[in-house]
Design a protein around this motif. Structure first.
Motif, short mmCIF file in Angstrom:
data_model
loop_
_atom_site.label_atom_id
_atom_site.label_comp_id
_atom_site.label_asym_id
_atom_site.label_seq_id
_atom_site.Cartn_x
_atom_site.Cartn_y
_atom_site.Cartn_z
N ARG A 1 9.93 5.14 56.77
CA ARG A 1 8.79 5.31 56.08
C ARG A 1 7.78 3.97 56.07
O ARG A 1 6.76 3.95 55.72
CB ARG A 1 8.96 6.06 54.49
N LEU A 2 8.51 3.01 56.17
CA LEU A 2 7.63 1.68 56.07
C LEU A 2 8.54 0.76 57.12
O LEU A 2 9.76 0.77 57.32
CB LEU A 2 7.91 0.91 54.45
N SER A 3 7.72 -0.03 57.70
CA SER A 3 8.06 -1.32 58.54
C SER A 3 8.83 -2.33 57.56
O SER A 3 8.68 -2.54 56.42
CB SER A 3 6.97 -1.63 59.29
N MET A 4 9.66 -3.26 58.38
CA MET A 4 10.30 -4.33 57.82
C MET A 4 9.10 -5.20 56.95
O MET A 4 9.17 -5.66 56.13
CB MET A 4 11.16 -4.98 58.72
N GLN A 5 8.15 -5.46 57.71
CA GLN A 5 7.24 -6.44 57.32
C GLN A 5 6.56 -5.95 56.13
O GLN A 5 6.10 -6.69 55.12
CB GLN A 5 5.95 -6.68 58.29
N ARG A 6 6.08 -4.55 56.11
CA ARG A 6 5.31 -4.16 54.88
C ARG A 6 6.14 -3.85 53.82
O ARG A 6 5.72 -4.15 52.69
CB ARG A 6 4.52 -2.54 55.18
N ALA A 7 7.41 -3.42 54.10
CA ALA A 7 8.45 -3.34 52.91
C ALA A 7 8.46 -4.77 52.29
O ALA A 7 8.63 -4.91 51.07
CB ALA A 7 9.82 -2.79 53.35
N ALA A 8 8.69 -5.73 53.09
CA ALA A 8 9.06 -7.09 52.49
C ALA A 8 7.51 -7.54 51.62
O ALA A 8 7.84 -8.69 50.65
CB ALA A 8 9.26 -8.12 53.51
N ALA A 9 6.53 -6.86 51.92
CA ALA A 9 5.21 -7.55 51.29
C ALA A 9 4.94 -6.77 50.09
O ALA A 9 4.00 -7.10 49.22
CB ALA A 9 4.11 -7.47 52.32
N VAL A 10 5.55 -5.55 49.82
CA VAL A 10 5.22 -4.75 48.60
C VAL A 10 5.43 -5.73 47.44
O VAL A 10 4.58 -5.48 46.33
CB VAL A 10 6.28 -3.48 48.60
N SER A 11 6.67 -6.28 47.25
CA SER A 11 6.78 -6.98 46.00
C SER A 11 5.69 -8.08 45.72
O SER A 11 5.35 -8.31 44.66
CB SER A 11 8.10 -7.56 45.93
N SER A 12 5.35 -8.72 46.83
CA SER A 12 4.17 -9.57 46.50
C SER A 12 2.91 -9.02 46.03
O SER A 12 2.26 -9.87 45.23
CB SER A 12 4.20 -10.53 47.92
N TYR A 13 2.59 -7.91 46.66
CA TYR A 13 1.56 -7.40 46.26
C TYR A 13 1.49 -6.79 44.90
O TYR A 13 0.57 -6.85 44.21
CB TYR A 13 1.16 -6.12 47.20
N ILE A 14 2.89 -6.39 44.13
CA ILE A 14 2.70 -6.05 43.01
C ILE A 14 2.54 -7.39 42.20
O ILE A 14 1.73 -7.32 41.10
CB ILE A 14 4.27 -5.45 42.58
N ASP A 15 3.15 -8.12 42.55
CA ASP A 15 3.03 -9.63 41.72
C ASP A 15 1.25 -9.84 41.64
O ASP A 15 0.63 -10.35 40.73
CB ASP A 15 3.58 -10.89 42.26
N ARG A 16 0.57 -9.55 42.84
CA ARG A 16 -0.92 -9.78 42.92
C ARG A 16 -1.55 -8.97 41.95
O ARG A 16 -2.69 -9.41 41.37
CB ARG A 16 -1.29 -9.76 44.38
N LEU A 17 -1.19 -7.74 41.86
CA LEU A 17 -1.85 -6.92 41.05
C LEU A 17 -1.62 -7.13 39.41
O LEU A 17 -2.38 -6.95 38.90
CB LEU A 17 -1.43 -5.43 41.32
N CYS A 18 -0.36 -7.81 39.25
CA CYS A 18 0.08 -8.27 38.07
C CYS A 18 -1.29 -9.35 37.44
O CYS A 18 -1.67 -9.25 36.52
CB CYS A 18 1.45 -8.74 37.78
N ARG A 19 -1.27 -9.95 38.32
CA ARG A 19 -2.33 -11.31 38.24
C ARG A 19 -3.74 -10.71 38.08
O ARG A 19 -4.53 -11.28 37.18
CB ARG A 19 -2.32 -12.29 39.38
N ARG A 20 -4.16 -9.72 38.79
CA ARG A 20 -5.55 -8.95 38.36
C ARG A 20 -5.52 -8.64 37.23
O ARG A 20 -6.79 -8.26 36.63
CB ARG A 20 -5.74 -7.93 39.73
N LEU A 21 -4.57 -7.86 36.78
CA LEU A 21 -4.41 -7.04 35.40
C LEU A 21 -4.39 -7.97 34.39
O LEU A 21 -4.71 -7.49 33.24
CB LEU A 21 -3.51 -5.76 35.54
N ARG A 22 -3.90 -9.21 34.47
CA ARG A 22 -3.59 -10.11 33.29
C ARG A 22 -4.72 -10.15 32.15
O ARG A 22 -4.66 -10.04 31.07
CB ARG A 22 -2.95 -11.50 33.69
#
Length: 693
Positions: free
Chosen positions: A605-626
């Motif tokens: 359902r996800l490529s390796m590249q995109r799966a690897a980047a999910v966590s960093s995007y979550i961190d990015r969302l946390c910074r946006r929401l801070r």
């Protein structure tokens, strides 16, 4: 609420960040029965409703009983009852109001639920007009405190197998209620140890030598002299892991006789001669119909657990925006919530809590429609049961996880009883197993998913079935090859961050979450199919797939929550508010995807590249929401009388301000001591300069 003057700013860019419309979000969160929730919250500002942490078990029990009388005085218990008895026949408002009591004392919420939501509701929902006239007024004004005697020590969630019997004696026109063995003792019953003078008892109805299954009976426990009636056995469960304001106990019956008319006979009746009749011919459907009328316990637990999580997060995030720890690059101590790990600990749980509250309101609307009669069909009742079994496990597990993480995030201060986490977590611990063990409930959901899946094959000819199977096979090959749009290389959009963000927005999140449920159910169904009508093999195969079935049901519940969150976001018109809540919804969805990354990778359902980047995007969302964290918890609408946690009162901000003012004044005075580290650095510079000279 925290004063705006001490509202901390996040790291870079926070001062220019848009503000959400807190009042609008508060309206969304309070939901359909917002006015009722506000009434309840205003009522429990009275300290007479608050838990007193210093009380022992016995004193706590009596205080909670006195609080039940206060609820009666405040007309806070009448909403669900018939208008002819002074009620309002407003089932949704009734549950909404009771859920709010969790902020006062969970013992109060649960004991009131036992009295009016279980004991009283059994009489209302399973009895007829005669029973209503006879007992409901006393239930409502608390002159008849009662217990709900369903659970047995030997059969918890398996209600159909309870051992208690109710055998009809036509000679005396009485039912004989009996506990034939120790495992049939009614156990863990609120109001049973001390306060209950009657109980609604679930027992196997036997008449003319035939067992017609579980029915409910009104059984007096105590006479007018205050003593237990002959044959009634009562024991105290004693000290528990939480909810010690409730007098839980066990009941047993030694050939206790009650009149024939004490059978709550809405769905099954016994005539004078012992003849049994029912408007529902199927014993199985009759049983589930009777139990379905009592689903409101699970409804209220889902809501109360969600709001308890909100309460804990309001305290923890308020503290995290004031407490400082360790020097930053500018020499100033850093606010806890500016640390990425702290954001990761609290903000995804905040997103989940929002999702659960929005899903609960939709759930409560469904409940109100069924119980009001507006949408009361067998299909609606089955859907309501499935919703209850899907959502209650997720919210109660989440509450324990959130309260524990919030406690740890507040360090030693979080461990102090006065700051609420410890007591709330202890009290909510039992929520995951009462009104149905969470895993058992999710298994019910899984079975419903399998049933719905099988329906798509009914009535189809061979060609249509072949087409369905081919589509399934093609889908698996497609996913397995990693060829989906979501499996594209990240380079095509120029940067990993932008590619992930554009490829994991609303439509893709829904596709991933829904696709996981669909494929898990299809895979399980395929593995069960070889059993056919072979019950032994069927039981073996089901047991082998039980864990995955429960996981599929959990994924289904998470999908429902994501969809409810998305529905709420779509109602928002203010662009800033919509943007922030979209980020929060995305954080909820992506953390679910992150949690199951292995599954998404294995199934293509996800490529390796995109799966690897999910966590960093979550961190990015946390910074946006801070920058919006404090606004988002303020939108829960809790005031200091609800929080009652010193670390969320602003006192930490005062301490931090005092400390910073002290050091600033000391530095300005010129009398501040020099640190050894600074002194040595200066001495090194002087030596180096001397050498150069």
């Amino acid at each position: 609420m925290v004063d705006a003057a001490v509202r901390p700013q996040a790291a870079s860019g926070a001062s220019n960040a848009p503000r959400i419309d807190i009042d609008r979000v508060n309206e969304l969160l309070l939901g359909t029965w917002a006015d009722t929730r506000r009434e309840a919250r205003e009522m429990i500002k009275d300290s007479a409703f608050w838990r007193k942490d210093e009380l022992g078990k016995d004193e706590h029990r009596e205080r909670v009983l006195s609080q039940l009388h206060l609820l009666v005085e405040n007309r806070a218990v009448h909403r669900a009852f018939p208008k002819r008895f002074g009620g309002e026949e407003n089932n949704g408002a009734n549950i909404a109001g009771f859920e709010e009591l969790v902020a006062a004392d969970p013992s109060l919420q649960i004991k009131s639920g036992v009295q009016w939501g279980l004991f009283g509701s059994a009489i209302l929902q399973l009895g007829t007009a005669e029973h209503h006239e006879k007992w409901l007024p006393g239930v409502m004004d608390l002159s008849i405190p009662g217990a709900f005697a369903m659970t047995e020590i030997g059969h918890g969630s398996d209600v159909a197998a309870v051992g208690t019997t109710a055998t009809y004696d036509p000679e005396t026109e009485e039912f004989v209620i009996h506990t034939p063995f120790r495992g049939a003792t009614k156990e863990y019953l609120g109001n049973a140890a001390l306060h209950g003078i009657a109980a609604t008892v679930f027992a196997q109805l036997i008449t003319n030598g035939v067992n017609h299954g579980v029915h409910c009976f009104y059984v007096p426990l105590r006479g007018e002299d205050g003593n237990d009636l002959p044959g009634v056995g009562r024991e105290d469960d004693g000290l528990k892991g939480g909810l010690n304001g409730i007098d839980n106990g066990r009941l047993s019956f030694d050939h206790v006789r009650v009149p024939r008319t004490n059978l709550l006979n809405k769905y099954g009746d016994v005539a004078v001669d012992g003849t049994y009749t029912s408007s529902i011919d199927s014993p199985g459907r009759r049983f589930f119909t009777m139990l379905g009328t009592l689903v409101q316990g699970r409804v209220s637990l889902d809501g109360a657990a969600s709001w308890a999580s909100a309460l804990g997060l309001k305290i923890a995030i308020t503290y995290a925006t004031q407490r400082r720890q360790f020097d930053g690059a500018d020499g100033q101590e850093v606010v806890l919530l500016d640390y990425g790990k702290h954001q990761r600990r609290l903000l995804p749980r905040l997103a989940t809590t929002y999702a659960q509250i929005f899903a609960h309101d939709e759930f409560l609307q469904k409940f109100d429609g069924v119980f009001s009669g507006r949408t009361d069909t067998p299909d609606d009742r089955e859907d309501l049961e499935t919703l209850a079994a899907a959502l209650k496990p997720l919210s109660t597990w989440h509450a324990l996880d959130t309260l524990q993480e919030a406690r740890e995030a507040c360090g030693g201060a979080g461990f102090m009883f006065e700051n609420r986490f410890v007591g709330l977590r202890a009290d909510l611990d039992i929520y995951v197993t009462f009104e149905g063990d969470n895993n058992v409930l999710l298994q019910l959901v899984g079975k419903r998913l399998l049933t719905d899946y099988a329906k798509q094959f009914q009535g189809k000819d061979a060609a249509a079935l072949a087409k369905l199977v081919a589509a399934q096979a093609a889908g698996k090959v497609f996913h397995g090859a990693g060829l989906r749009q979501l499996g594209q290389a990240v380079a095509d959009l120029g940067s990993t961050a932008r590619s992930v963000e554009n490829g994991l927005r609303e439509e893709q999140q829904h596709e991933l979450l829904a696709g996981r449920v669909q494929q898990m159910v299809a895979d399980i169904a395929g593995r069960l199919r070889p059993a056919g009508k072979d019950k032994v093999l069927g039981e073996q195969l089901f047991n082998e797939n039980q864990s995955e079935l429960i996981e599929a049901a959990r994924a289904h519940g998470e999908l429902l929550q994501w969809e409810a969150f998305t529905d709420a976001v779509r109602t928002i018109e203010d662009p800033d508010t919509k943007q922030v809540l979209t980020w929060l919804r995305d954080l909820f969805g992506l953390q679910l995807i992150e949690k199951h990354l292995a599954w998404h990778l294995i199934n293509g359902r996800l490529s390796m590249q995109r799966a690897a980047a999910v966590s960093s995007y979550i961190d990015r969302l946390c910074r946006r929401l801070r920058p919006h964290a404090l606004d988002l918890v303020d939108a829960f609408g809790y005031e200091q009388e609800h929080l009652r946690a010193p670390i969320a009162s602003g006192i930490e901000q005062q301490r931090q301000d005092e400390a910073r003012a002290y050091y600033a004044e000391l530095a300005a005075s010129g009398s501040a001591p020099v640190s050894e580290k600074a002194l040595r650095a200066k001495q090194r510079e002087e030596r180096d300069e001397a050498k150069r000279a």
